[in-house]
Design a protein around this motif. Structure first.
Motif, PDB file in Angstrom:
ATOM      1  N   UNK A  37       0.858  -1.191   0.000  1.00 13.78           N
ATOM      2  CA  UNK A  37       0.000   0.000   0.000  1.00 13.78           C
ATOM      3  C   UNK A  37       0.888   1.233   0.000  1.00 13.78           C
ATOM      4  N   UNK A  38       0.618   2.142  -0.934  1.00 12.92           N
ATOM      5  CA  UNK A  38       1.548   3.246  -1.197  1.00 12.92           C
ATOM      6  C   UNK A  38       0.837   4.587  -1.125  1.00 12.92           C
ATOM      7  N   UNK A  39       1.437   5.513  -0.386  1.00 13.03           N
ATOM      8  CA  UNK A  39       1.029   6.920  -0.396  1.00 13.03           C
ATOM      9  C   UNK A  39       2.171   7.737  -0.974  1.00 13.03           C
ATOM     10  N   UNK A  40       1.875   8.447  -2.048  1.00 10.25           N
ATOM     11  CA  UNK A  40       2.822   9.426  -2.609  1.00 10.25           C
ATOM     12  C   UNK A  40       2.138  10.785  -2.591  1.00 10.25           C
ATOM     13  N   UNK A  47      -7.029  12.960 -11.356  1.00  7.87           N
ATOM     14  CA  UNK A  47      -6.561  11.746 -12.028  1.00  7.87           C
ATOM     15  C   UNK A  47      -5.077  11.522 -11.751  1.00  7.87           C
ATOM     16  N   UNK A  48      -4.764  10.392 -11.161  1.00  9.35           N
ATOM     17  CA  UNK A  48      -3.372  10.038 -10.894  1.00  9.35           C
ATOM     18  C   UNK A  48      -2.810   9.282 -12.099  1.00  9.35           C
ATOM     19  N   UNK A  77      -1.519  -1.276  -4.011  1.00 15.81           N
ATOM     20  CA  UNK A  77      -2.582  -0.262  -3.953  1.00 15.81           C
ATOM     21  C   UNK A  77      -1.961   1.118  -3.809  1.00 15.81           C
ATOM     22  N   UNK A  78      -2.390   2.044  -4.648  1.00 11.68           N
ATOM     23  CA  UNK A  78      -1.970   3.441  -4.526  1.00 11.68           C
ATOM     24  C   UNK A  78      -3.116   4.248  -3.925  1.00 11.68           C
ATOM     25  N   UNK A  79      -2.778   5.166  -3.017  1.00 12.94           N
ATOM     26  CA  UNK A  79      -3.787   6.091  -2.508  1.00 12.94           C
ATOM     27  C   UNK A  79      -4.247   6.987  -3.648  1.00 12.94           C
ATOM     28  N   UNK A  80      -5.555   7.201  -3.797  1.00 13.71           N
ATOM     29  CA  UNK A  80      -6.017   8.116  -4.837  1.00 13.71           C
ATOM     30  C   UNK A  80      -5.718   9.564  -4.445  1.00 13.71           C
ATOM     31  N   UNK A  81      -5.660  10.462  -5.432  1.00 17.68           N
ATOM     32  CA  UNK A  81      -5.377  11.864  -5.128  1.00 17.68           C
ATOM     33  C   UNK A  81      -6.412  12.442  -4.165  1.00 17.68           C
ATOM     34  N   UNK A  82      -5.911  13.200  -3.187  1.00 17.37           N
ATOM     35  CA  UNK A  82      -6.745  13.994  -2.272  1.00 17.37           C
ATOM     36  C   UNK A  82      -7.589  13.165  -1.314  1.00 17.37           C
TER      37      UNK A  82
END
Length: 194
Positions: A37-40, A47-48, A77-82
């Motif tokens: 699980x990734x937060x950038x 839209x990422x 899993x990537x965190x979605x924007x915002x």
């Protein structure tokens, strides 16, 4: 740490973190059992582009996290924007529009703290390059839960504020450049621990 098996890997980064992920994600073994699980920190664009960037080079399935998604082993899993990305019983994803933390939504601290609550000593946390202190408090939560703490070697980070802040808060188990982090994860996988 002496944990035999880890169930999840959480990763956080900001400025310079994409470069680190470019070294890390392509090296994840296709048979990895842990969820990733990734937060950038990204602009608040609806839209990422992270899936487009990493899908061609990553052997694991990639998803943008959706609220209430069950967390599947061997999936990134990537965190979605915002949206803050949290982990909940199930295990499943929970998204939140609570206030930014360290001016950031998604926040690394929010992910790491919720993951530490859920996975305890079955968690691996990786803090990458970035320009603020988000993630340092989260590493403390992972350390308190006896998870494995990995920090990007500050000299290998384009922006070293984030890894230095993490190292100031906790004694990391490993401080490595991105390729070293990838090699460590691959080694844990070979040992049957990921």
């Amino acid at each position: 740490m002496t944990q035999d098996r880890y169930a999840a890997i959480v990763v956080g980064g900001s400025s310079g973190g994409i470069e680190a992920l470019m070294a890390l994600l392509p090296e994840l073994p296709p048979t990895l059992r842990a969820a990733v699980l990734i937060v950038m920190h990204m602009p608040r664009d609806p839209r990422s582009r992270l899936l487009e960037i990493f899908r061609p080079t990553c052997a694991l399935p990639l998803r943008e996290a959706q609220d209430k998604d069950p967390i599947s082993p061997g999936t990134v899993y990537f965190a979605p924007p915002d949206y803050h990305l949290l982990l909940d019983q199930g295990p499943r994803v929970a998204l939140s529009v609570d206030a930014p933390v360290h001016y950031s939504r998604p926040s690394i601290d929010v992910l790491f703290e919720s993951a530490a609550d859920l996975y305890g000593d079955e968690l691996v946390a990786v803090l990458l390059s970035g320009g603020n202190e988000d993630g340092a408090r989260g590493l403390q939560a992972v350390r308190a839960a006896n998870g494995l703490v990995i920090v990007q070697e500050p000299s290998s980070a384009p922006v070293s504020t984030m890894p230095l802040a993490g190292m100031a808060r906790v004694d990391a188990d490993h401080v490595l450049p991105p390729k070293g982090i990838a090699a460590l994860i691959a080694g844990l996988h070979r040992q049957g621990r990921l």
